[in-house]
Write a protein that holds these residues in place. Structure first.
Motif, PDB file in Angstrom:
ATOM      1  N   ALA A  57      -9.020   1.939  10.934  1.00 33.99           N
ATOM      2  CA  ALA A  57      -8.627   0.741  10.195  1.00 33.99           C
ATOM      3  C   ALA A  57      -7.124   0.770   9.962  1.00 33.99           C
ATOM      4  O   ALA A  57      -6.560   1.813   9.609  1.00 33.99           O
ATOM      5  CB  ALA A  57      -9.367   0.675   8.862  1.00 33.99           C
ATOM      6  N   ILE A  58      -6.478  -0.370  10.159  1.00 29.99           N
ATOM      7  CA  ILE A  58      -5.027  -0.479  10.000  1.00 29.99           C
ATOM      8  C   ILE A  58      -4.724  -1.561   8.976  1.00 29.99           C
ATOM      9  O   ILE A  58      -5.197  -2.699   9.094  1.00 29.99           O
ATOM     10  CB  ILE A  58      -4.346  -0.835  11.336  1.00 29.99           C
ATOM     11  CG1 ILE A  58      -4.677   0.209  12.410  1.00 29.99           C
ATOM     12  CG2 ILE A  58      -2.839  -0.965  11.159  1.00 29.99           C
ATOM     13  CD1 ILE A  58      -4.252  -0.203  13.807  1.00 29.99           C
ATOM     14  N   SER A  59      -3.967  -1.210   7.946  1.00 33.81           N
ATOM     15  CA  SER A  59      -3.539  -2.208   6.962  1.00 33.81           C
ATOM     16  C   SER A  59      -2.216  -1.781   6.354  1.00 33.81           C
ATOM     17  O   SER A  59      -1.789  -0.625   6.488  1.00 33.81           O
ATOM     18  CB  SER A  59      -4.597  -2.386   5.857  1.00 33.81           C
ATOM     19  OG  SER A  59      -4.731  -1.204   5.091  1.00 33.81           O
ATOM     20  N   ARG A  60      -1.565  -2.718   5.691  1.00 32.21           N
ATOM     21  CA  ARG A  60      -0.289  -2.431   5.035  1.00 32.21           C
ATOM     22  C   ARG A  60      -0.540  -1.735   3.711  1.00 32.21           C
ATOM     23  O   ARG A  60      -1.243  -2.279   2.853  1.00 32.21           O
ATOM     24  CB  ARG A  60       0.491  -3.725   4.813  1.00 32.21           C
ATOM     25  CG  ARG A  60       0.919  -4.420   6.096  1.00 32.21           C
ATOM     26  CD  ARG A  60       1.649  -5.721   5.793  1.00 32.21           C
ATOM     27  NE  ARG A  60       2.054  -6.406   7.015  1.00 32.21           N
ATOM     28  CZ  ARG A  60       2.646  -7.596   7.042  1.00 32.21           C
ATOM     29  NH1 ARG A  60       2.878  -8.235   5.901  1.00 32.21           N
ATOM     30  NH2 ARG A  60       2.981  -8.146   8.188  1.00 32.21           N
ATOM     31  N   GLY A  61       0.031  -0.546   3.553  1.00 32.91           N
ATOM     32  CA  GLY A  61      -0.157   0.201   2.322  1.00 32.91           C
ATOM     33  C   GLY A  61      -1.462   0.973   2.329  1.00 32.91           C
ATOM     34  O   GLY A  61      -2.207   0.990   3.320  1.00 32.91           O
ATOM     35  N   THR A  62      -1.747   1.597   1.194  1.00 30.06           N
ATOM     36  CA  THR A  62      -2.940   2.445   1.079  1.00 30.06           C
ATOM     37  C   THR A  62      -3.983   1.862   0.134  1.00 30.06           C
ATOM     38  O   THR A  62      -5.007   2.499  -0.121  1.00 30.06           O
ATOM     39  CB  THR A  62      -2.533   3.842   0.579  1.00 30.06           C
ATOM     40  OG1 THR A  62      -1.890   3.708  -0.708  1.00 30.06           O
ATOM     41  CG2 THR A  62      -1.580   4.519   1.555  1.00 30.06           C
TER      42      THR A  62
ATOM     43  N   ALA B 107     -14.959   3.056   8.411  1.00 25.79           N
ATOM     44  CA  ALA B 107     -13.817   3.557   9.172  1.00 25.79           C
ATOM     45  C   ALA B 107     -13.727   5.073   9.047  1.00 25.79           C
ATOM     46  O   ALA B 107     -13.985   5.644   7.983  1.00 25.79           O
ATOM     47  CB  ALA B 107     -12.529   2.915   8.682  1.00 25.79           C
ATOM     48  N   HIS B 108     -13.354   5.722  10.130  1.00 25.19           N
ATOM     49  CA  HIS B 108     -13.186   7.167  10.127  1.00 25.19           C
ATOM     50  C   HIS B 108     -11.757   7.566   9.775  1.00 25.19           C
ATOM     51  O   HIS B 108     -11.525   8.656   9.247  1.00 25.19           O
ATOM     52  CB  HIS B 108     -13.568   7.732  11.499  1.00 25.19           C
ATOM     53  CG  HIS B 108     -14.982   7.429  11.888  1.00 25.19           C
ATOM     54  ND1 HIS B 108     -15.333   6.270  12.567  1.00 25.19           N
ATOM     55  CD2 HIS B 108     -16.137   8.104  11.675  1.00 25.19           C
ATOM     56  CE1 HIS B 108     -16.643   6.260  12.761  1.00 25.19           C
ATOM     57  NE2 HIS B 108     -17.152   7.359  12.244  1.00 25.19           N
ATOM     58  N   VAL B 109     -10.810   6.679  10.087  1.00 25.89           N
ATOM     59  CA  VAL B 109      -9.393   6.941   9.847  1.00 25.89           C
ATOM     60  C   VAL B 109      -8.747   5.666   9.320  1.00 25.89           C
ATOM     61  O   VAL B 109      -9.117   4.556   9.737  1.00 25.89           O
ATOM     62  CB  VAL B 109      -8.673   7.378  11.149  1.00 25.89           C
ATOM     63  CG1 VAL B 109      -7.190   7.641  10.899  1.00 25.89           C
ATOM     64  CG2 VAL B 109      -9.344   8.606  11.758  1.00 25.89           C
ATOM     65  N   HIS B 110      -7.789   5.820   8.405  1.00 25.00           N
ATOM     66  CA  HIS B 110      -6.994   4.681   7.951  1.00 25.00           C
ATOM     67  C   HIS B 110      -5.539   4.928   8.295  1.00 25.00           C
ATOM     68  O   HIS B 110      -5.018   6.029   8.065  1.00 25.00           O
ATOM     69  CB  HIS B 110      -7.121   4.458   6.441  1.00 25.00           C
ATOM     70  CG  HIS B 110      -6.255   3.338   5.940  1.00 25.00           C
ATOM     71  ND1 HIS B 110      -4.981   3.531   5.430  1.00 25.00           N
ATOM     72  CD2 HIS B 110      -6.468   1.998   5.910  1.00 25.00           C
ATOM     73  CE1 HIS B 110      -4.461   2.367   5.099  1.00 25.00           C
ATOM     74  NE2 HIS B 110      -5.342   1.433   5.377  1.00 25.00           N
ATOM     75  N   VAL B 111      -4.881   3.919   8.856  1.00 23.80           N
ATOM     76  CA  VAL B 111      -3.467   3.995   9.195  1.00 23.80           C
ATOM     77  C   VAL B 111      -2.708   2.997   8.334  1.00 23.80           C
ATOM     78  O   VAL B 111      -3.025   1.799   8.322  1.00 23.80           O
ATOM     79  CB  VAL B 111      -3.221   3.699  10.692  1.00 23.80           C
ATOM     80  CG1 VAL B 111      -1.725   3.606  10.987  1.00 23.80           C
ATOM     81  CG2 VAL B 111      -3.864   4.771  11.559  1.00 23.80           C
ATOM     82  N   ASP B 112      -1.727   3.492   7.609  1.00 21.98           N
ATOM     83  CA  ASP B 112      -0.852   2.655   6.790  1.00 21.98           C
ATOM     84  C   ASP B 112       0.291   2.169   7.676  1.00 21.98           C
ATOM     85  O   ASP B 112       1.157   2.956   8.084  1.00 21.98           O
ATOM     86  CB  ASP B 112      -0.320   3.479   5.611  1.00 21.98           C
ATOM     87  CG  ASP B 112       0.690   2.718   4.761  1.00 21.98           C
ATOM     88  OD1 ASP B 112       0.973   1.536   5.060  1.00 21.98           O
ATOM     89  OD2 ASP B 112       1.217   3.314   3.802  1.00 21.98           O
ATOM     90  N   SER B 113       0.296   0.877   7.993  1.00 17.75           N
ATOM     91  CA  SER B 113       1.302   0.344   8.918  1.00 17.75           C
ATOM     92  C   SER B 113       2.686   0.234   8.293  1.00 17.75           C
ATOM     93  O   SER B 113       3.658  -0.047   8.994  1.00 17.75           O
ATOM     94  CB  SER B 113       0.853  -1.029   9.432  1.00 17.75           C
ATOM     95  OG  SER B 113       0.723  -1.950   8.363  1.00 17.75           O
ATOM     96  N   GLN B 114       2.784   0.449   6.991  1.00 17.68           N
ATOM     97  CA  GLN B 114       4.090   0.487   6.343  1.00 17.68           C
ATOM     98  C   GLN B 114       4.704   1.886   6.430  1.00 17.68           C
ATOM     99  O   GLN B 114       5.927   2.034   6.451  1.00 17.68           O
ATOM    100  CB  GLN B 114       3.985   0.072   4.874  1.00 17.68           C
ATOM    101  CG  GLN B 114       3.697  -1.411   4.679  1.00 17.68           C
ATOM    102  CD  GLN B 114       3.624  -1.800   3.211  1.00 17.68           C
ATOM    103  OE1 GLN B 114       3.130  -1.036   2.388  1.00 17.68           O
ATOM    104  NE2 GLN B 114       4.113  -2.980   2.882  1.00 17.68           N
ATOM    105  N   ALA B 115       3.855   2.885   6.486  1.00 16.07           N
ATOM    106  CA  ALA B 115       4.340   4.262   6.489  1.00 16.07           C
ATOM    107  C   ALA B 115       4.589   4.790   7.899  1.00 16.07           C
ATOM    108  O   ALA B 115       5.364   5.736   8.083  1.00 16.07           O
ATOM    109  CB  ALA B 115       3.342   5.173   5.776  1.00 16.07           C
ATOM    110  N   SER B 116       3.943   4.214   8.892  1.00 17.72           N
ATOM    111  CA  SER B 116       4.117   4.678  10.266  1.00 17.72           C
ATOM    112  C   SER B 116       3.871   3.534  11.229  1.00 17.72           C
ATOM    113  O   SER B 116       3.274   2.510  10.868  1.00 17.72           O
ATOM    114  CB  SER B 116       3.157   5.832  10.569  1.00 17.72           C
ATOM    115  OG  SER B 116       1.807   5.403  10.459  1.00 17.72           O
TER     116      SER B 116
END
Length: 338
Positions: free
Chosen positions: A194-199, A210-219
């Motif tokens: 899952a990809i979203s802005r912030g945590t 979701a197995h993993v979350h990606v913070d699109s603001q941090a990376s």
């Protein structure tokens, strides 16, 4: 009956009384119990489709209710009392090039409830019988409504893609579409990122499957996906064209970026990022009434459910405003009390 209509393009919602409509040839009248409020209702509210929208128009294309009356010449075994749903697909012409090839959702003359004819912000609606999907008893009307647009769009996009159980699927955006896409991908046996802005939505994303979350603001999410080995499919539900474009480097070889969110800005993609890995960028529309029925059944079997907020029909304007302000979590649903 009660109906909430828009008198002209850009006009305010009006709660009015109308005569109960009578079904014509091949049509069915449905007593509405619930109707989802979708961002695409803006097409009717603002007259985006020009002359294709007859004003005044009653919006709403996530309709769940009960068959009330049949017009002449209705095919199939529909009968009064059947629980049914109606989504974006409001019937096809069956004679254009797409229909002749069996691709009814891309019908050149396709009808859309609440956009090209009156929809579900009302006590009753008349629709072509071929627009009907059966609703399982295990789903409430309120739960089923968003599955007829946000649900079928994401479910059908995934099952029509190259993804297979065990593959990695990334979902960009954890909103009305995204929170369902995560659930569907997880229930299909995929590894879900899952990809979203912030945590703020990280924990929710994992609760949804979701197995993993990606913070699109941090990376950089494209780089993050590439570091994992790439995603076989990325489902983009966000409305930022630049952010969607940045995901392409995160595709695995022969991967697909599927755009289901109506981006408000253009996508800009380097040609070599597609040529080298033989990657694809594709749009995906909703689905036919049968696709909606499949979505409802899959949700029944696997426990996929939308996160909803309900309001009575009389508060349609408030529900629409909350949705447009992105304050809904995650789908607004109008209830009629019928």
């Amino acid at each position: 009956m009660r109906a909430v209509q828009v008198p002209q393009a850009g006009g305010d919602f009006e709660l009015v009384e109308r005569d109960l409509p009578e079904p014509g040839e091949g049509e069915v009248r449905v007593t509405v119990q619930a109707c989802g409020v979708c961002h695409s209702d803006m097409f009717a509210k603002e007259g985006v489709m020009g002359d294709a929208t007859p004003f005044p128009i009653v919006p709403g294309h996530e309709i769940v209710g009960v068959v009330d009356a049949l017009g002449a010449g209705v095919r199939g075994d529909w009968k009064p009392g059947d629980r049914v749903g109606v989504g974006w697909f409001g019937g096809a012409c069956y004679h254009c090039e797409s229909c002749r090839r069996g691709d009814f959702i891309t019908c050149a003359n396709g009808r859309i409830p609440g956009v090209t004819f009156d929809g579900g912000y009302a006590d009753a609606v008349v629709v072509p019988a071929d627009a009907l999907a059966r609703v399982p008893e295990e789903l409430s009307a309120e739960e089923a409504a968003p599955l007829l647009c946000a649900g079928v769009t994401t479910f059908h996009a995934l099952r029509s893609s190259v993804v297979r159980p065990g593959d990695r699927v990334a979902v960009m955006g954890i909103g009305g579409l995204g929170h369902l896409a995560i659930q569907f991908a997880a229930r299909m046996g995929c590894e879900v990122v899952a990809i979203s802005r912030g945590t703020a939505k990280a924990d929710l994303a994992k609760q949804l499957g979701a197995h993993v979350h990606v913070d699109s603001q941090a990376s950089d999410p494209g780089e993050a996906l590439a570091a994992m080995g790439g995603a076989t499919v990325i489902v983009a539900t966000a409305t930022d064209g630049g952010a969607i474009s940045a995901l392409v480097p995160g595709l695995a070889p022969r991967g697909q970026l599927i755009v289901v969110g109506a981006a408000e800005t253009p996508l800009t993609i380097d040609a070599m990022s597609l040529i080298g890995p033989a990657a694809q960028v594709a749009g995906h529309p909703s689905g036919t009434s049968k696709d909606s029925e499949d979505t409802l059944n899959f949700s029944r079997i696997t426990g996929v459910r939308p996160m909803i907020e309900t309001m009575p029909l009389e508060k349609a304007a408030e529900a629409y405003a909350k949705m447009m302000a992105n304050d809904a979590r995650f789908r607004m649903v109008l209830t009629t009390g019928n």
